[in-house]
Motif scaffolding. Sequence first.
Motif, PDB file in Angstrom:
ATOM      1  N   VAL A  13       0.857  -1.180   0.000  1.00  0.00           N
ATOM      2  CA  VAL A  13       0.000   0.000   0.000  1.00  0.00           C
ATOM      3  C   VAL A  13       0.894   1.232   0.000  1.00  0.00           C
ATOM      4  O   VAL A  13       1.980   1.229   0.575  1.00  0.00           O
ATOM      5  CB  VAL A  13      -0.953   0.009   1.223  1.00  0.00           C
ATOM      6  CG1 VAL A  13      -0.176  -0.016   2.529  1.00  0.00           C
ATOM      7  CG2 VAL A  13      -1.879   1.231   1.188  1.00  0.00           C
ATOM      8  N   ARG A  14       0.432   2.297  -0.673  1.00  0.00           N
ATOM      9  CA  ARG A  14       1.186   3.554  -0.675  1.00  0.00           C
ATOM     10  C   ARG A  14       0.227   4.729  -0.879  1.00  0.00           C
ATOM     11  O   ARG A  14      -0.868   4.568  -1.448  1.00  0.00           O
ATOM     12  CB  ARG A  14       2.241   3.558  -1.783  1.00  0.00           C
ATOM     13  CG  ARG A  14       1.653   3.741  -3.171  1.00  0.00           C
ATOM     14  CD  ARG A  14       2.695   3.729  -4.264  1.00  0.00           C
ATOM     15  NE  ARG A  14       2.059   3.927  -5.569  1.00  0.00           N
ATOM     16  CZ  ARG A  14       2.594   3.546  -6.717  1.00  0.00           C
ATOM     17  NH1 ARG A  14       3.771   2.933  -6.713  1.00  0.00           N
ATOM     18  NH2 ARG A  14       1.971   3.779  -7.854  1.00  0.00           N
ATOM     19  N   ASN A  15       0.651   5.914  -0.422  1.00  0.00           N
ATOM     20  CA  ASN A  15      -0.035   7.164  -0.747  1.00  0.00           C
ATOM     21  C   ASN A  15       0.480   7.672  -2.085  1.00  0.00           C
ATOM     22  O   ASN A  15       1.648   7.475  -2.431  1.00  0.00           O
ATOM     23  CB  ASN A  15       0.262   8.236   0.313  1.00  0.00           C
ATOM     24  CG  ASN A  15      -0.361   7.904   1.651  1.00  0.00           C
ATOM     25  OD1 ASN A  15      -1.433   7.337   1.708  1.00  0.00           O
ATOM     26  ND2 ASN A  15       0.321   8.262   2.718  1.00  0.00           N
ATOM     27  N   ASP A  16      -0.385   8.331  -2.830  1.00  0.00           N
ATOM     28  CA  ASP A  16       0.055   9.018  -4.035  1.00  0.00           C
ATOM     29  C   ASP A  16      -0.893  10.182  -4.320  1.00  0.00           C
ATOM     30  O   ASP A  16      -1.792  10.475  -3.533  1.00  0.00           O
ATOM     31  CB  ASP A  16       0.148   8.066  -5.230  1.00  0.00           C
ATOM     32  CG  ASP A  16      -1.166   7.357  -5.535  1.00  0.00           C
ATOM     33  OD1 ASP A  16      -2.232   7.956  -5.297  1.00  0.00           O
ATOM     34  OD2 ASP A  16      -1.126   6.211  -6.022  1.00  0.00           O
ATOM     35  N   GLY A  17      -0.692  10.845  -5.435  1.00  0.00           N
ATOM     36  CA  GLY A  17      -1.510  12.010  -5.745  1.00  0.00           C
ATOM     37  C   GLY A  17      -2.971  11.690  -5.956  1.00  0.00           C
ATOM     38  O   GLY A  17      -3.838  12.559  -5.826  1.00  0.00           O
ATOM     39  N   ASP A  18      -3.282  10.439  -6.305  1.00  0.00           N
ATOM     40  CA  ASP A  18      -4.666  10.033  -6.513  1.00  0.00           C
ATOM     41  C   ASP A  18      -5.374   9.674  -5.220  1.00  0.00           C
ATOM     42  O   ASP A  18      -6.597   9.597  -5.182  1.00  0.00           O
ATOM     43  CB  ASP A  18      -4.728   8.821  -7.456  1.00  0.00           C
ATOM     44  CG  ASP A  18      -4.407   9.206  -8.894  1.00  0.00           C
ATOM     45  OD1 ASP A  18      -4.639  10.374  -9.234  1.00  0.00           O
ATOM     46  OD2 ASP A  18      -3.923   8.348  -9.648  1.00  0.00           O
ATOM     47  N   GLY A  19      -4.630   9.389  -4.176  1.00  0.00           N
ATOM     48  CA  GLY A  19      -5.225   8.951  -2.916  1.00  0.00           C
ATOM     49  C   GLY A  19      -4.385   7.861  -2.303  1.00  0.00           C
ATOM     50  O   GLY A  19      -3.270   8.097  -1.859  1.00  0.00           O
ATOM     51  N   THR A  71       0.347  13.492 -10.533  1.00  0.00           N
ATOM     52  CA  THR A  71      -0.743  14.449 -10.627  1.00  0.00           C
ATOM     53  C   THR A  71      -1.644  14.337  -9.400  1.00  0.00           C
ATOM     54  O   THR A  71      -2.055  13.233  -9.023  1.00  0.00           O
ATOM     55  CB  THR A  71      -1.575  14.201 -11.895  1.00  0.00           C
ATOM     56  OG1 THR A  71      -0.710  14.290 -13.028  1.00  0.00           O
ATOM     57  CG2 THR A  71      -2.693  15.229 -12.019  1.00  0.00           C
ATOM     58  N   VAL A  72      -1.927  15.467  -8.779  1.00  0.00           N
ATOM     59  CA  VAL A  72      -2.674  15.455  -7.524  1.00  0.00           C
ATOM     60  C   VAL A  72      -4.173  15.537  -7.784  1.00  0.00           C
ATOM     61  O   VAL A  72      -4.656  16.475  -8.418  1.00  0.00           O
ATOM     62  CB  VAL A  72      -2.226  16.629  -6.619  1.00  0.00           C
ATOM     63  CG1 VAL A  72      -3.099  16.701  -5.380  1.00  0.00           C
ATOM     64  CG2 VAL A  72      -0.769  16.470  -6.240  1.00  0.00           C
ATOM     65  N   ARG A  73      -4.902  14.532  -7.313  1.00  0.00           N
ATOM     66  CA  ARG A  73      -6.361  14.566  -7.380  1.00  0.00           C
ATOM     67  C   ARG A  73      -6.983  14.482  -5.993  1.00  0.00           C
ATOM     68  O   ARG A  73      -8.157  14.798  -5.831  1.00  0.00           O
ATOM     69  CB  ARG A  73      -6.889  13.395  -8.214  1.00  0.00           C
ATOM     70  CG  ARG A  73      -6.558  13.469  -9.693  1.00  0.00           C
ATOM     71  CD  ARG A  73      -7.433  12.516 -10.477  1.00  0.00           C
ATOM     72  NE  ARG A  73      -7.354  11.152  -9.949  1.00  0.00           N
ATOM     73  CZ  ARG A  73      -8.249  10.200 -10.205  1.00  0.00           C
ATOM     74  NH1 ARG A  73      -9.306  10.474 -10.938  1.00  0.00           N
ATOM     75  NH2 ARG A  73      -8.097   8.993  -9.711  1.00  0.00           N
ATOM     76  N   THR A  74      -6.219  14.043  -5.033  1.00  0.00           N
ATOM     77  CA  THR A  74      -6.753  13.875  -3.690  1.00  0.00           C
ATOM     78  C   THR A  74      -6.617  15.177  -2.909  1.00  0.00           C
ATOM     79  O   THR A  74      -6.128  16.174  -3.417  1.00  0.00           O
ATOM     80  CB  THR A  74      -6.033  12.726  -2.955  1.00  0.00           C
ATOM     81  OG1 THR A  74      -6.718  12.459  -1.754  1.00  0.00           O
ATOM     82  CG2 THR A  74      -4.589  13.095  -2.651  1.00  0.00           C
ATOM     83  N   GLY A 117       2.146  20.586   1.074  1.00  0.00           N
ATOM     84  CA  GLY A 117       1.814  19.965  -0.198  1.00  0.00           C
ATOM     85  C   GLY A 117       1.363  18.530  -0.042  1.00  0.00           C
ATOM     86  O   GLY A 117       1.222  18.021   1.072  1.00  0.00           O
ATOM     87  N   ILE A 118       1.109  17.879  -1.168  1.00  0.00           N
ATOM     88  CA  ILE A 118       0.641  16.498  -1.244  1.00  0.00           C
ATOM     89  C   ILE A 118       1.696  15.680  -1.976  1.00  0.00           C
ATOM     90  O   ILE A 118       2.311  16.175  -2.918  1.00  0.00           O
ATOM     91  CB  ILE A 118      -0.707  16.437  -1.992  1.00  0.00           C
ATOM     92  CG1 ILE A 118      -1.818  17.125  -1.166  1.00  0.00           C
ATOM     93  CG2 ILE A 118      -1.111  15.013  -2.302  1.00  0.00           C
ATOM     94  CD1 ILE A 118      -3.147  17.218  -1.879  1.00  0.00           C
ATOM     95  N   PRO A 119       1.939  14.410  -1.618  1.00  0.00           N
ATOM     96  CA  PRO A 119       1.264  13.620  -0.603  1.00  0.00           C
ATOM     97  C   PRO A 119       1.516  14.143   0.816  1.00  0.00           C
ATOM     98  O   PRO A 119       2.513  14.803   1.080  1.00  0.00           O
ATOM     99  CB  PRO A 119       1.858  12.216  -0.759  1.00  0.00           C
ATOM    100  CG  PRO A 119       2.465  12.195  -2.122  1.00  0.00           C
ATOM    101  CD  PRO A 119       2.927  13.590  -2.364  1.00  0.00           C
ATOM    102  N   TYR A 120       0.579  13.828   1.693  1.00  0.00           N
ATOM    103  CA  TYR A 120       0.665  14.267   3.078  1.00  0.00           C
ATOM    104  C   TYR A 120       1.685  13.402   3.815  1.00  0.00           C
ATOM    105  O   TYR A 120       1.386  12.309   4.274  1.00  0.00           O
ATOM    106  CB  TYR A 120      -0.715  14.171   3.734  1.00  0.00           C
ATOM    107  CG  TYR A 120      -0.715  14.410   5.225  1.00  0.00           C
ATOM    108  CD1 TYR A 120      -0.392  15.661   5.738  1.00  0.00           C
ATOM    109  CD2 TYR A 120      -1.046  13.397   6.110  1.00  0.00           C
ATOM    110  CE1 TYR A 120      -0.384  15.890   7.108  1.00  0.00           C
ATOM    111  CE2 TYR A 120      -1.048  13.612   7.482  1.00  0.00           C
ATOM    112  CZ  TYR A 120      -0.710  14.856   7.964  1.00  0.00           C
ATOM    113  OH  TYR A 120      -0.702  15.088   9.332  1.00  0.00           O
TER     114      TYR A 120
END
Length: 368
Positions: A13-19, A71-74, A117-120
């Motif tokens: 599992v990982r965080n990314d710009g999509d969620g 690309t950030v969507r979350t 910024g994101i990812p958090y």
Amino acid sequence: WRIATELELAGWVRNDGDGVTVAVDGENWPNFAQRLRDEAPRLARIDAIEDAPFDGLITEGFAIVDSAAGTVRTAIGPDAAICPECIADICDPAGRRWRYAFTTCTHCGPRYTVSHGIPYDRARTSLAAFPLCAPCNDEYTAPADRRFHAETTCCPACGPQPSLLDAAGQPLPGDAIAETVRLLRTGQIVAIKGLGGFHLACDARNAVAVAELRQRKQREAKPFAVMSLNPASLAGFARIGDGESQLLHDVAAPIVLCPKGERELPGIAPGLAWLGVMLPATPLHLLLWHETAGRPAGTAWLDEVSDLLLVMTSANPHGEPLVIGNDEALERLSGIADTYLLHDRDIVIRCDDSVLLFYAGHGYLMDD
């Protein structure tokens, strides 16, 4: 990680710009998505769960891997009021976080207002300036711990510290929390650094202090909000039903408009039938009541009536933006605040308190 481990799934599992992206393999994978929905933690917001076949490599075991850019969507989650577990930590004299004003975990604390910024991730927050000590790092890297990857976690040994300054910006002696309570009781106006900005606080029972705050802030008639330990402490001043109480205890910790009771707090909401009330949302605020109660161990005191009622109004000169910086507070609140309860964790994004009205079974956001 917990659910995948319990279901004996392999993957990552990982965080990314999509969620959040998860790869899983194992016969129990159909149960995974449903358990994610059913067992979401206190602050989780699930907009959608999309699944598709994965043709990449999955090795044995389930891992939490580094975040991926893109690309950030979350969105970054909002700040959240202190959770019951962290309250228990700051009320445990034998614990590492006894009376620590910046206790937090994955279930509570600042998010949005400390993020660059994101990812958090911690490196993108104002907590990056506070490297974790060994015990905190052990918690941060243990997947079964509630502080696992809690990006704002810290303790007295490695985290931010409160300080109390006089009107000239000079440190005042003694315990910052205890001295703040004493000064509030004597009628002083204290600028308190919160999550999204500063509050101006004074004793809500002290009509002279309230009138002085109005005069200094040039706020002739606009109502002030009142912070209390619990709804019971506002008995007589506000009529708080089950709906209002539910809103007050929400993780967003809003100001809730409640019908006034038979008793009046002079100068707080003149000429109005409503009183804006709120509960302590941060450990720093809660410690003012903990100090007033005599620093009790355990959490039973949270349900007791406290006579401490504080005006909590946005700290800004008339018509100006909310104050968020320490130096900024000393400059822009000069002549308004008598003293300043500060800390050295930067506020990145200013964010004022929400105001809600409970009506017909729902909470409605009110315009200023």
